[in-house]
Design a protein around this motif. Sequence first.
Motif, PDB file in Angstrom:
ATOM      1  N   ARG A 710      37.861 -20.695  20.134  1.00 24.56           N
ATOM      2  CA  ARG A 710      37.690 -19.338  19.638  1.00 24.56           C
ATOM      3  C   ARG A 710      39.031 -18.839  19.096  1.00 24.56           C
ATOM      4  O   ARG A 710      40.089 -19.341  19.501  1.00 24.56           O
ATOM      5  CB  ARG A 710      37.167 -18.410  20.736  1.00 24.56           C
ATOM      6  CG  ARG A 710      38.052 -18.334  21.949  1.00 24.56           C
ATOM      7  CD  ARG A 710      37.366 -17.648  23.128  1.00 24.56           C
ATOM      8  NE  ARG A 710      36.978 -16.285  22.820  1.00 24.56           N
ATOM      9  CZ  ARG A 710      35.747 -15.822  23.027  1.00 24.56           C
ATOM     10  NH1 ARG A 710      34.796 -16.619  23.505  1.00 24.56           N
ATOM     11  NH2 ARG A 710      35.451 -14.574  22.749  1.00 24.56           N
ATOM     12  N   PRO A 711      39.006 -17.847  18.216  1.00 27.35           N
ATOM     13  CA  PRO A 711      40.266 -17.329  17.685  1.00 27.35           C
ATOM     14  C   PRO A 711      40.914 -16.275  18.564  1.00 27.35           C
ATOM     15  O   PRO A 711      42.107 -16.003  18.435  1.00 27.35           O
ATOM     16  CB  PRO A 711      39.844 -16.721  16.345  1.00 27.35           C
ATOM     17  CG  PRO A 711      38.443 -16.260  16.594  1.00 27.35           C
ATOM     18  CD  PRO A 711      37.841 -17.263  17.534  1.00 27.35           C
ATOM     19  N   ASP A 712      40.154 -15.638  19.421  1.00 25.09           N
ATOM     20  CA  ASP A 712      40.667 -14.573  20.282  1.00 25.09           C
ATOM     21  C   ASP A 712      40.851 -15.130  21.694  1.00 25.09           C
ATOM     22  O   ASP A 712      39.895 -15.318  22.423  1.00 25.09           O
ATOM     23  CB  ASP A 712      39.738 -13.357  20.271  1.00 25.09           C
ATOM     24  CG  ASP A 712      38.261 -13.727  20.388  1.00 25.09           C
ATOM     25  OD1 ASP A 712      37.880 -14.837  19.961  1.00 25.09           O
ATOM     26  OD2 ASP A 712      37.488 -12.897  20.901  1.00 25.09           O
ATOM     27  N   TYR A 713      42.099 -15.403  22.004  1.00 26.39           N
ATOM     28  CA  TYR A 713      42.441 -15.930  23.323  1.00 26.39           C
ATOM     29  C   TYR A 713      43.829 -15.412  23.675  1.00 26.39           C
ATOM     30  O   TYR A 713      44.435 -14.647  22.910  1.00 26.39           O
ATOM     31  CB  TYR A 713      42.388 -17.467  23.334  1.00 26.39           C
ATOM     32  CG  TYR A 713      43.220 -18.147  22.270  1.00 26.39           C
ATOM     33  CD1 TYR A 713      44.550 -18.511  22.514  1.00 26.39           C
ATOM     34  CD2 TYR A 713      42.684 -18.460  21.015  1.00 26.39           C
ATOM     35  CE1 TYR A 713      45.318 -19.154  21.542  1.00 26.39           C
ATOM     36  CE2 TYR A 713      43.445 -19.089  20.039  1.00 26.39           C
ATOM     37  CZ  TYR A 713      44.756 -19.441  20.313  1.00 26.39           C
ATOM     38  OH  TYR A 713      45.516 -20.069  19.345  1.00 26.39           O
ATOM     39  N   ASP A 714      44.355 -15.818  24.801  1.00 24.54           N
ATOM     40  CA  ASP A 714      45.672 -15.364  25.242  1.00 24.54           C
ATOM     41  C   ASP A 714      46.739 -16.162  24.498  1.00 24.54           C
ATOM     42  O   ASP A 714      46.975 -17.339  24.793  1.00 24.54           O
ATOM     43  CB  ASP A 714      45.808 -15.565  26.754  1.00 24.54           C
ATOM     44  CG  ASP A 714      47.103 -14.995  27.318  1.00 24.54           C
ATOM     45  OD1 ASP A 714      47.977 -14.602  26.514  1.00 24.54           O
ATOM     46  OD2 ASP A 714      47.241 -14.949  28.559  1.00 24.54           O
ATOM     47  N   TYR A 715      47.398 -15.517  23.523  1.00 24.25           N
ATOM     48  CA  TYR A 715      48.381 -16.219  22.699  1.00 24.25           C
ATOM     49  C   TYR A 715      49.696 -16.484  23.436  1.00 24.25           C
ATOM     50  O   TYR A 715      50.570 -17.163  22.886  1.00 24.25           O
ATOM     51  CB  TYR A 715      48.680 -15.403  21.437  1.00 24.25           C
ATOM     52  CG  TYR A 715      47.471 -15.117  20.571  1.00 24.25           C
ATOM     53  CD1 TYR A 715      46.416 -16.014  20.484  1.00 24.25           C
ATOM     54  CD2 TYR A 715      47.372 -13.931  19.848  1.00 24.25           C
ATOM     55  CE1 TYR A 715      45.303 -15.754  19.716  1.00 24.25           C
ATOM     56  CE2 TYR A 715      46.258 -13.660  19.049  1.00 24.25           C
ATOM     57  CZ  TYR A 715      45.222 -14.575  18.999  1.00 24.25           C
ATOM     58  OH  TYR A 715      44.123 -14.318  18.219  1.00 24.25           O
ATOM     59  N   THR A 716      49.817 -15.992  24.642  1.00 21.04           N
ATOM     60  CA  THR A 716      51.075 -16.175  25.381  1.00 21.04           C
ATOM     61  C   THR A 716      51.057 -17.420  26.257  1.00 21.04           C
ATOM     62  O   THR A 716      52.080 -17.781  26.841  1.00 21.04           O
ATOM     63  CB  THR A 716      51.359 -14.964  26.284  1.00 21.04           C
ATOM     64  OG1 THR A 716      50.385 -14.901  27.344  1.00 21.04           O
ATOM     65  CG2 THR A 716      51.314 -13.669  25.477  1.00 21.04           C
ATOM     66  N   ARG A 717      49.920 -18.101  26.369  1.00 19.60           N
ATOM     67  CA  ARG A 717      49.796 -19.213  27.309  1.00 19.60           C
ATOM     68  C   ARG A 717      49.563 -20.524  26.566  1.00 19.60           C
ATOM     69  O   ARG A 717      48.875 -20.573  25.546  1.00 19.60           O
ATOM     70  CB  ARG A 717      48.621 -18.982  28.274  1.00 19.60           C
ATOM     71  CG  ARG A 717      48.531 -17.579  28.854  1.00 19.60           C
ATOM     72  CD  ARG A 717      49.749 -17.184  29.658  1.00 19.60           C
ATOM     73  NE  ARG A 717      49.902 -17.981  30.863  1.00 19.60           N
ATOM     74  CZ  ARG A 717      50.978 -17.955  31.652  1.00 19.60           C
ATOM     75  NH1 ARG A 717      52.009 -17.174  31.317  1.00 19.60           N
ATOM     76  NH2 ARG A 717      51.028 -18.688  32.736  1.00 19.60           N
ATOM     77  N   GLY A 718      50.148 -21.589  27.089  1.00 19.70           N
ATOM     78  CA  GLY A 718      49.889 -22.928  26.567  1.00 19.70           C
ATOM     79  C   GLY A 718      50.365 -23.144  25.146  1.00 19.70           C
ATOM     80  O   GLY A 718      49.760 -23.924  24.392  1.00 19.70           O
ATOM     81  N   LEU A 719      51.452 -22.490  24.754  1.00 23.87           N
ATOM     82  CA  LEU A 719      51.935 -22.589  23.375  1.00 23.87           C
ATOM     83  C   LEU A 719      52.614 -23.928  23.110  1.00 23.87           C
ATOM     84  O   LEU A 719      53.366 -24.449  23.935  1.00 23.87           O
ATOM     85  CB  LEU A 719      52.936 -21.469  23.098  1.00 23.87           C
ATOM     86  CG  LEU A 719      52.380 -20.048  22.969  1.00 23.87           C
ATOM     87  CD1 LEU A 719      53.517 -19.035  23.053  1.00 23.87           C
ATOM     88  CD2 LEU A 719      51.623 -19.897  21.654  1.00 23.87           C
ATOM     89  N   GLU A 720      52.307 -24.463  21.933  1.00 23.85           N
ATOM     90  CA  GLU A 720      53.085 -25.587  21.415  1.00 23.85           C
ATOM     91  C   GLU A 720      53.984 -25.043  20.309  1.00 23.85           C
ATOM     92  O   GLU A 720      53.495 -24.409  19.374  1.00 23.85           O
ATOM     93  CB  GLU A 720      52.195 -26.693  20.852  1.00 23.85           C
ATOM     94  CG  GLU A 720      53.003 -27.850  20.266  1.00 23.85           C
ATOM     95  CD  GLU A 720      52.148 -28.887  19.548  1.00 23.85           C
ATOM     96  OE1 GLU A 720      52.732 -29.771  18.890  1.00 23.85           O
ATOM     97  OE2 GLU A 720      50.907 -28.795  19.633  1.00 23.85           O
ATOM     98  N   ILE A 721      55.274 -25.284  20.433  1.00 21.56           N
ATOM     99  CA  ILE A 721      56.227 -24.787  19.446  1.00 21.56           C
ATOM    100  C   ILE A 721      56.628 -25.949  18.540  1.00 21.56           C
ATOM    101  O   ILE A 721      57.151 -26.968  19.008  1.00 21.56           O
ATOM    102  CB  ILE A 721      57.475 -24.196  20.128  1.00 21.56           C
ATOM    103  CG1 ILE A 721      57.072 -23.077  21.104  1.00 21.56           C
ATOM    104  CG2 ILE A 721      58.445 -23.672  19.074  1.00 21.56           C
ATOM    105  CD1 ILE A 721      56.304 -21.943  20.466  1.00 21.56           C
TER     106      ILE A 721
END
Length: 776
Positions: A710-721
Amino acid sequence: MKFNDGFWLLKTGVKPFYGLQVVRTEKDATGYDLRVATRPIRHRGDTLYGPVLTVRVHSPTQGVIGVKLEHVVSGDPRTHIQLFPDDGPVSDVTFSKLDDQTNVLKSGDLTAEIKENPYSITFKSTTRILTESGLKHQALYHVPSVWTTQSASNSSVTAQDPVSNPNPKALPPIVRYLNSELNISPGELIYGLGEQFGAFAKNGQSIKVWNQDGGTSSDQAYKCVPFYITNRNYGVFINHPGEVEVEVGSEKVSRVGISVADTSLEYFIIYGATPLEILERYTRMTGRPAVLPSWTYGLWLSTSFLTSYSSETVSEFLQGMKERDCPVRVFHIDCFWMKQYEWCSFTFDPDNFPDPKAYLAGIKEKYGVKICLWINPYISQLSPIFKEGVKGGYFIKRTDGTTWQWDLWQPGLAVVDVTNPAAREWYCAKLTALLDVGVDCFKTDFGERIPHASVVFHDGSDPVKMHNTYSVVYNEMVFDLLKQRFGTGEAVVFARAATVGGQRFPVHWGGDCESTWEAMAEATRGALSLTVSGFGYASHDIGGFEGHPPSEIYQRWVAFGLFSSHSRLHGSSSYRVPWNYGEDAAKTMAKFVDAKHRLMPYLYNLSIHANSKGHPLMRAMFLEFPNDRSTHYLDRQYMLGPNLLIAPVFVPIGEEHEYYIPAGTWTSFFHPEETVQGPKWLREHVAIDELPVWVRPGSVLPLGPKGIGRPDYDYTRGLEIRAYGLELDGPAVVVDIPVGKGVAVAGQIRVRKISGSTEVAVEADAGLQVAGVWSG
């Protein structure tokens, strides 16, 4: 409007009154007021004949200078373009004199030099002349009405007779136009004027700023905007809500001619050191796009238009998409959610949707979708609510007081008069009832076929000036209702018609296109033309609207559509679910849907910038690379934000796809082991399940988790930089991580290249979880 026969002669019967000489100059806090004679003034006797033009040269905000040309100063103020709806003006005006005959107005780095005799205005930056309105560049023209009958401003357009206007009012024998011309320098290119589907550079084109429903394959457009931008560091905003005719080097090849059949014409020269700075200043004046809900960036799926659908069909589609890892985030139910002949009744057809509230609640819970419904502002006389509208006086009326009606779209349809507060309240009450049933947003279709001849609006607005303006009021009305219901940052419409100011109420899609390679290119040009006209977002019918696309075109369009700002599958007579085009098409779609979901921290941040600065998500190449002349004609590729180059494929398998890479070392987004050194033209065969997406050197992309769904999720978690080609020992690249609601930012990530290593150092603010780092 073309007034000339060649360069030296005028068309038969045309009489010009050129602005020749300033006979009086006054100054106030923001500009000069000029009286400009249209004949040489040698003595007082010469002041007795001929019109005098009133010209105001002023600066409403920094880096912007306006020129208002008036013949008669008693114009109707009721219909106008709202200026500075969000941000106030920034004042920065200074005055000086170059010599006894030349007054100078300066605003920021933009200067206007006004020469009194012979009269001219030259616009300069700190380094060069941008453009000028020279001798005989401003004029009042008297034009015989016999050859202006196709002009919307001056006639009952013949396409509407006799159905819409059985008793047209006779034209006066002479129609008066105000005209102003600006020079086009060698190598100067003109872009914009709204969603235009022809050549991206508008040089040589005649364009009417007059909304029409003509598909994507003609010179008509759904979203005409009186603004253009050039590759010479300035834009021109024509502050007129009615029909504006623009000759872009099409009458006089080295001039842009701007004309209106009105008593007043105003335009603003907007300077910017970069094209994006021009858009910042233009959208400061006319409004900036709203921040959209994060769920709107997911996949939209439509029932399509002429297809047979019911509640069972909808469930089958959603289940099939879920099973194929192509999760739908918004399901759109098109026109036939209502009974035929009754559009708009705002009532679900009981034969296909016997219990809409329970049904919508069920599919929303099972499939996690939002619901979008098709609506428009036209009411059929067979609609059960038509009599309410007539009784309440909610429709546009003829001059004799009867309701304006015609049969083109629905039987005896009438048009809601959006200038009537009671009509707006009535219309919104119908929509509120649908929100109570479980609807989340609306596709605000139509709004282009607004009558302008022999009609009256409730508030007395000029019908010609309301023709384009209607689309803005209509979309604002629906958008504001959704904002009141769901809160700021949670409203969205899917709109077709617009003009200047309409960018505040997104999203807009490109209208009716065919299912061909050519139409896919038209959709691209339309989107890029719209986004250089101040609109932050652009969408289109993936696969094309008319016809049934071959599987190859469908898959190429899916890739293009999912790397547009908003992505909707929609057609006319056939469904756009991927298994109709082969199971491989579904696998390809799943790949690109997941990629867009992962890019959401980046894309949502672009939405915040669109709202704060007016920068579009889909950007013509020259917006990002104005100093690279090779980008100035490119209209089959674009930047998605500042970091991603997207090159949709417009050729069949077996043919080479060609596109351009600017200077630097670019990295493939999907295959990061591949790089290319620009500037370079690439010619390559692209597999059917691939899309060329290249990452700009010096970029840092924050990506969400794989398979998030989904496009709406917690953008602060599990990030790949991901860091691409950062400069060794250079400054840290700082990336904002959005919350995903409104304009809030959760924190920042700082990335820098470690000296003597291929690695990068990543620092994240508290509350941000980085799961992985990649650098190349």
